[in-house]
Design a protein around this motif. Sequence first.
Motif, PDB file in Angstrom:
ATOM      1  N   THR A  84     -16.956  -6.802   2.198  1.00 43.28           N
ATOM      2  CA  THR A  84     -16.791  -8.227   1.952  1.00 43.28           C
ATOM      3  C   THR A  84     -15.312  -8.582   1.945  1.00 43.28           C
ATOM      4  OG1 THR A  84     -18.779  -8.156   0.600  1.00 43.28           O
ATOM      5  CG2 THR A  84     -17.375 -10.082   0.343  1.00 43.28           C
ATOM      6  N   SER A  89     -16.455  -3.732  -0.827  1.00 43.62           N
ATOM      7  CA  SER A  89     -17.493  -4.744  -1.040  1.00 43.62           C
ATOM      8  C   SER A  89     -17.247  -5.650  -2.237  1.00 43.62           C
ATOM      9  CB  SER A  89     -18.857  -4.061  -1.192  1.00 43.62           C
ATOM     10  OG  SER A  89     -18.841  -3.176  -2.295  1.00 43.62           O
ATOM     11  N   ARG A 165     -12.556 -13.837   1.643  1.00 46.51           N
ATOM     12  CA  ARG A 165     -13.548 -12.853   2.101  1.00 46.51           C
ATOM     13  C   ARG A 165     -13.403 -12.633   3.609  1.00 46.51           C
ATOM     14  NH1 ARG A 165     -18.555 -14.588   2.083  1.00 46.51           N
ATOM     15  NH2 ARG A 165     -17.855 -16.736   2.192  1.00 46.51           N
TER      16      ARG A 165
END
Length: 194
Positions: A84, A89, A165
Motif C-alpha cells: 500500500t 502494507s 498511498r
Amino acid sequence: WQYRAFVADPLGYADRGRWWQGLQREDSPGEQFRPIGNCPADNVSWYDAVAYCRWASARLGFEVRLPSEAEWQQAATGGQRGNTHPWGSDWREGCANTWEGRLSRTTAAGLYPAGASGQGVLDLAGNVWEWCLNAYDDPHRTQVGTDARRVVRGGSWNYFRDRARCATRNDYDPGGRGSGLGLRLVCVSPILKR
C-alpha cells in the motif's frame, strides 16, 4: 540544485525556443519555496518539468524524462500488489513527510530512509507530488503538444497520509504550480539505446 541550474542558465529556462517546443511557457519560473540544494524542486509545472528534462538530456548526453505512471508505480511497489506504501502494507510514522508530521514544508531528499521502496527508491510517498509523463484520462497518451491534465503521484507534505498511498493518483493542469508539486526523473539507459 539541478532544476535551479536550469532556471539560472541563460540558455535554460529563458531560452524560449529550444526546450519549449509544443509546451506553454510562463514568463518566469515558479519561485522555489525552499531553494536549498538538497530539497526537491517545487512550484514546477508539467511544462517546466518537460522543458527541464530536455535541457538536462542535452547537457548530460543521454535522455532523462519524467516517469510514466506505470514506471512510477513499479518503483513505488516493486510489483508487490500488497504494498500500500513503498515500504509495505501498513502505514508507519516516520516514513514520509505528510501533513501528520506537521512540518508544513518540504524536507531534504532522503530524510526518511525508512520509507524507501523495496528497490531503495526514496521519497516516493510525501514531500512533493511528482509529475508523470502521461495524461490523467488516458495513461497511454504521453504526447507533449496537448493541454491534457497530467498525472501526479506520491502525495506531498501538505496532504494527509491517505494521499501518499501507492495507488493514489491525482491530476493537475499541466500549467499548474504549487508548493507541494515537483518532479522525479527517469534516466533512460544510454547502454540500452545503442
